[in-house]
Design an enzyme around this catalytic site. Sequence first.
Site, PDB file in Angstrom:
ATOM      1  N   GLU A  44      44.877 -24.382  83.248  1.00  0.00           N
ATOM      2  CA  GLU A  44      43.781 -24.334  82.262  1.00  0.00           C
ATOM      3  C   GLU A  44      42.477 -24.545  83.027  1.00  0.00           C
ATOM      4  O   GLU A  44      42.349 -25.490  83.792  1.00  0.00           O
ATOM      5  CB  GLU A  44      43.995 -25.419  81.196  1.00  0.00           C
ATOM      6  CG  GLU A  44      42.804 -25.691  80.297  1.00  0.00           C
ATOM      7  CD  GLU A  44      42.227 -24.446  79.624  1.00  0.00           C
ATOM      8  OE1 GLU A  44      42.985 -23.674  79.020  1.00  0.00           O
ATOM      9  OE2 GLU A  44      40.998 -24.226  79.758  1.00  0.00           O
ATOM     10  N   MET A  62      39.152 -26.420  79.428  1.00  0.00           N
ATOM     11  CA  MET A  62      39.141 -26.981  78.077  1.00  0.00           C
ATOM     12  C   MET A  62      40.512 -27.560  77.751  1.00  0.00           C
ATOM     13  O   MET A  62      41.442 -26.815  77.438  1.00  0.00           O
ATOM     14  CB  MET A  62      38.813 -25.899  77.050  1.00  0.00           C
ATOM     15  CG  MET A  62      37.378 -25.453  77.089  1.00  0.00           C
ATOM     16  SD  MET A  62      36.936 -24.484  75.634  1.00  0.00           S
ATOM     17  CE  MET A  62      37.776 -22.952  75.936  1.00  0.00           C
ATOM     18  N   GLY A  89      43.231 -28.482  75.721  1.00  0.00           N
ATOM     19  CA  GLY A  89      43.557 -28.201  74.318  1.00  0.00           C
ATOM     20  C   GLY A  89      43.110 -26.831  73.847  1.00  0.00           C
ATOM     21  O   GLY A  89      43.403 -26.441  72.726  1.00  0.00           O
ATOM     22  N   GLY A  90      42.355 -26.094  74.699  1.00  0.00           N
ATOM     23  CA  GLY A  90      41.971 -24.723  74.350  1.00  0.00           C
ATOM     24  C   GLY A  90      40.753 -24.644  73.458  1.00  0.00           C
ATOM     25  O   GLY A  90      40.101 -25.652  73.160  1.00  0.00           O
ATOM     26  N   CYS A 140      40.296 -23.757  70.206  1.00  0.00           N
ATOM     27  CA  CYS A 140      40.274 -24.228  68.813  1.00  0.00           C
ATOM     28  C   CYS A 140      39.704 -25.646  68.718  1.00  0.00           C
ATOM     29  O   CYS A 140      38.794 -25.896  67.933  1.00  0.00           O
ATOM     30  CB  CYS A 140      41.681 -24.164  68.218  1.00  0.00           C
ATOM     31  SG  CYS A 140      41.763 -24.828  66.558  1.00  0.00           S
ATOM     32  N   HIS A 154      48.297 -32.019  36.420  1.00  0.00           N
ATOM     33  CA  HIS A 154      46.969 -31.903  35.816  1.00  0.00           C
ATOM     34  C   HIS A 154      46.161 -33.153  36.153  1.00  0.00           C
ATOM     35  O   HIS A 154      46.717 -34.252  36.094  1.00  0.00           O
ATOM     36  CB  HIS A 154      47.120 -31.781  34.297  1.00  0.00           C
ATOM     37  CG  HIS A 154      45.821 -31.832  33.566  1.00  0.00           C
ATOM     38  ND1 HIS A 154      44.969 -30.749  33.515  1.00  0.00           N
ATOM     39  CD2 HIS A 154      45.221 -32.834  32.862  1.00  0.00           C
ATOM     40  CE1 HIS A 154      43.908 -31.077  32.804  1.00  0.00           C
ATOM     41  NE2 HIS A 154      44.022 -32.344  32.400  1.00  0.00           N
TER      42      HIS A 154
HETATM   43  C1  LIG Z   1      33.717 -20.452  65.842  1.00  0.00           C
HETATM   44  C2  LIG Z   1      35.179 -20.202  65.596  1.00  0.00           C
HETATM   45  C3  LIG Z   1      35.829 -20.855  64.571  1.00  0.00           C
HETATM   46  C4  LIG Z   1      37.183 -20.634  64.349  1.00  0.00           C
HETATM   47  N1  LIG Z   1      37.779 -21.276  63.292  1.00  0.00           N
HETATM   48  C5  LIG Z   1      39.080 -21.066  63.048  1.00  0.00           C
HETATM   49  C6  LIG Z   1      39.719 -21.728  61.966  1.00  0.00           C
HETATM   50  O1  LIG Z   1      39.112 -22.483  61.218  1.00  0.00           O
HETATM   51  N2  LIG Z   1      41.046 -21.515  61.774  1.00  0.00           N
HETATM   52  C7  LIG Z   1      41.760 -20.671  62.587  1.00  0.00           C
HETATM   53  O2  LIG Z   1      42.978 -20.519  62.373  1.00  0.00           O
HETATM   54  N3  LIG Z   1      41.175 -20.026  63.615  1.00  0.00           N
HETATM   55  C8  LIG Z   1      39.859 -20.198  63.866  1.00  0.00           C
HETATM   56  N4  LIG Z   1      39.265 -19.561  64.927  1.00  0.00           N
HETATM   57  C9  LIG Z   1      40.090 -18.704  65.801  1.00  0.00           C
HETATM   58  C10 LIG Z   1      40.897 -19.575  66.796  1.00  0.00           C
HETATM   59  O3  LIG Z   1      40.006 -20.442  67.466  1.00  0.00           O
HETATM   60  C11 LIG Z   1      41.646 -18.713  67.819  1.00  0.00           C
HETATM   61  O4  LIG Z   1      42.375 -17.697  67.168  1.00  0.00           O
HETATM   62  C12 LIG Z   1      42.604 -19.576  68.626  1.00  0.00           C
HETATM   63  O5  LIG Z   1      41.934 -20.648  69.241  1.00  0.00           O
HETATM   64  C13 LIG Z   1      43.299 -18.713  69.692  1.00  0.00           C
HETATM   65  O6  LIG Z   1      44.108 -19.518  70.501  1.00  0.00           O
HETATM   66  P1  LIG Z   1      44.820 -18.915  71.793  1.00  0.00           P
HETATM   67  O7  LIG Z   1      46.169 -19.547  71.865  1.00  0.00           O
HETATM   68  O8  LIG Z   1      44.779 -17.443  71.781  1.00  0.00           O
HETATM   69  O9  LIG Z   1      43.960 -19.392  73.020  1.00  0.00           O
HETATM   70  P2  LIG Z   1      42.609 -20.202  73.259  1.00  0.00           P
HETATM   71  O10 LIG Z   1      42.576 -21.449  72.459  1.00  0.00           O
HETATM   72  O11 LIG Z   1      41.455 -19.285  73.183  1.00  0.00           O
HETATM   73  O12 LIG Z   1      42.820 -20.692  74.747  1.00  0.00           O
HETATM   74  C14 LIG Z   1      42.696 -19.898  75.874  1.00  0.00           C
HETATM   75  C15 LIG Z   1      42.528 -20.847  77.049  1.00  0.00           C
HETATM   76  O13 LIG Z   1      42.672 -20.128  78.266  1.00  0.00           O
HETATM   77  C16 LIG Z   1      41.794 -20.689  79.215  1.00  0.00           C
HETATM   78  N5  LIG Z   1      41.602 -19.688  80.265  1.00  0.00           N
HETATM   79  C17 LIG Z   1      41.019 -18.467  80.156  1.00  0.00           C
HETATM   80  N6  LIG Z   1      41.065 -17.812  81.320  1.00  0.00           N
HETATM   81  C18 LIG Z   1      41.684 -18.636  82.212  1.00  0.00           C
HETATM   82  C19 LIG Z   1      42.022 -18.525  83.585  1.00  0.00           C
HETATM   83  N7  LIG Z   1      41.751 -17.444  84.300  1.00  0.00           N
HETATM   84  N8  LIG Z   1      42.648 -19.574  84.186  1.00  0.00           N
HETATM   85  C20 LIG Z   1      42.934 -20.694  83.480  1.00  0.00           C
HETATM   86  N9  LIG Z   1      42.646 -20.844  82.177  1.00  0.00           N
HETATM   87  C21 LIG Z   1      42.032 -19.833  81.548  1.00  0.00           C
HETATM   88  C22 LIG Z   1      40.548 -21.039  78.413  1.00  0.00           C
HETATM   89  O14 LIG Z   1      39.781 -22.050  79.032  1.00  0.00           O
HETATM   90  C23 LIG Z   1      41.159 -21.517  77.086  1.00  0.00           C
HETATM   91  O15 LIG Z   1      41.326 -22.914  77.031  1.00  0.00           O
HETATM   92  C24 LIG Z   1      37.901 -19.745  65.169  1.00  0.00           C
HETATM   93  C25 LIG Z   1      37.263 -19.088  66.231  1.00  0.00           C
HETATM   94  C26 LIG Z   1      35.911 -19.308  66.433  1.00  0.00           C
HETATM   95  C27 LIG Z   1      35.228 -18.580  67.555  1.00  0.00           C
END
Ligand SMILES: Cc1cc2nc3c(=O)[nH]c(=O)nc-3n(C[C@H](O)[C@H](O)[C@H](O)COP(=O)(O)OP(=O)(O)OC[C@H]3O[C@@H](n4cnc5c(N)ncnc54)[C@H](O)[C@@H]3O)c2cc1C
Length: 464
Positions: free
Chosen positions: A37, A40, A42-43, A45, A444
């Site tokens: 990672e 971030m 926890g990614g 979200c 209700h």
């Molecule tokens: C403003 C906003 C609000 C949102 N609100 C909601 C909501 O309320 N409810 C909902 O269901 N969804 C929501 N979403 C959508 C949701 O955030 C995404 O669909 C979800 O986080 C996708 O998760 P993922 O598993 O695809 O990866 P992500 O969580 O995107 O994680 C990808 C990870 O890969 C890492 N990474 C990237 N490239 C590399 C690399 N080369 N080497 C190492 N690490 C790398 C990044 O740092 C990141 O931590 C929202 C999105 C946005 C933008």
Amino acid sequence: MTDRPEEFDLLVVGGGKAGKTLSMDVARSGQRVAMVERGMIGGSCINVACIPTKALVTSARAARHLRGASALGLAVEGGRVDVDLLRAHKQDVVEGMVAANRQQFLDSGLHLVIGQARFVGPRTVRVSLANGGERLLSGADVVINTGTRPHLPAVPGMAEAGVLTSETLLRLDRLPARLVVLGGGTVGVEFAQMFASFGSMVTLIEGGPRLLTREDPDVSDAVLRLFLDDGIDVRVGVAVARIDRDVAGTVRVTLDDGSLVTGDDVLVAVGREPVTDGLGLDVAGVRLNERGFVVVDEHLRTSAERTWAAGDVAGSPQFTHVALDDYRIIRENLAGGQRSTVDRLIPYTVFTTPELARVGLTETEARRAGHDIQVAHLPVAAIPRARTLRQTEGMWKAIVDTRTDRILGAALLGAEAGEVITSVQLAMLAGMPWTALRDAIITHPTMTEGLNLLFASLRSRPVR
Ligand SMILES: Cc1cc2nc3c(=O)[nH]c(=O)nc-3n(C[C@H](O)[C@H](O)[C@H](O)COP(=O)(O)OP(=O)(O)OC[C@H]3O[C@@H](n4cnc5c(N)ncnc54)[C@H](O)[C@@H]3O)c2cc1C
Ligand SMILES: NC(=O)c1ccc[n+]([C@@H]2O[C@H](COP(=O)([O-])OP(=O)(O)OC[C@H]3O[C@@H](n4cnc5c(N)ncnc54)[C@H](O)[C@@H]3O)[C@@H](O)[C@H]2O)c1
């Protein structure tokens, strides 16, 4: 660093919802798992998407409650928004979740590698470590979970003018007095209304014919009316011709109908693009589509052997709960299963105030698919709980198949809609007829009780 990679049973590139959940699960089963990672924990979200925005939606709703406090019998002064307190609240929620994630990673026994990964061959990555140096890692199986990032369209003058994305606006170093939002999709509407509640003057520009273009026109119109009531200036069906920033710092957005919108900041929210460039996927044998997303089959396998992709980057619908389901699919398929993405019933909630919650087909989609349908309608004001909450705005609709009595879909715009939609979803998953929701005894006064009223608006099939 030697040229021999450190070998793992599972190598996960990107620690988003799908990747981190899979990594922990497989590590707990005793296998060697490395998760790379780039920063971030926890990614996206929990760091820059769902969680911080929903924490701020709570503040936006509180601000609205305070302004309407007298209607609830409370004599409360003001409710001025303090941007430093707002940022501290959001950060506290985020940091709590990041800390909990970090602890869960540790407890699971996964090898967390903080750095930027790049494929240097099939199932092998070189990681530029965040604290210096490199590591070479390989996996018997590899999962790509690198997510998406905000897309910045090519608008003349935009780069020079300087614009914000959801990520940079969330840093909250100031509250824009005048905010221009480009894009009336999920991100655009959530941010536009939130900042309007904080006191910003908001103009929202949507290139398509209406807000939330995936929704039925009557649903989009109902959201539009709420936005107009909130004082948001909504322009639809117009494109941005150019963006300039004058010497005083004012941004001037010129639209293709010749009109001009001014503001202090511009939020660009016109969709998200995959994080696949610079990842070396060509040398890994992983095929991308024309938009840069990883091509996967229904089992989430990529074109490369024992290489999988999950979440946004795999072109899955961009929701955290879908990324979680992608984890379930890969987990089962790693163990020899054939779990598939086909025919998933995917609900979602747009966290406007009130919320718009959706599941299944829209009325437009149901008609297009040739279903013989009835459409149930209910104004939210008809629900007793909405009266006690003093949140009577909104409308509900549900689409049912006349021949089978199955529920095909629902759109609930109203207080707590994100909670209520799950009852409709479960009825759909269970294959229950709509009459079951009409006739169920529901507590209700709750918002879910409105389902009795919604489905009572339909005609039953004559008993034969
Ligand atoms: C403003 C906003 C609000 C949102 N609100 C909601 C909501 O309320 N409810 C909902 O269901 N969804 C929501 N979403 C959508 C949701 O955030 C995404 O669909 C979800 O986080 C996708 O998760 P993922 O598993 O695809 O990866 P992500 O969580 O995107 O994680 C990808 C990870 O890969 C890492 N990474 C990237 N490239 C590399 C690399 N080369 N080497 C190492 N690490 C790398 C990044 O740092 C990141 O931590 C929202 C999105 C946005 C933008
Ligand atoms: N509550 C949630 O679950 C939630 C919240 C935020 C984001 N998300 C996810 O993130 C995804 C991305 O959100 P998003 O809002 O960035 O994208 P989106 O695709 O939902 O909406 C983008 C909007 O911008 C418009 N647009 C495109 N180019 C434009 C231009 N040049 N000028 C004006 N308008 C333009 C499009 O017509 C569309 O309506 C969503 O599709 C959703 O899956 C989910």
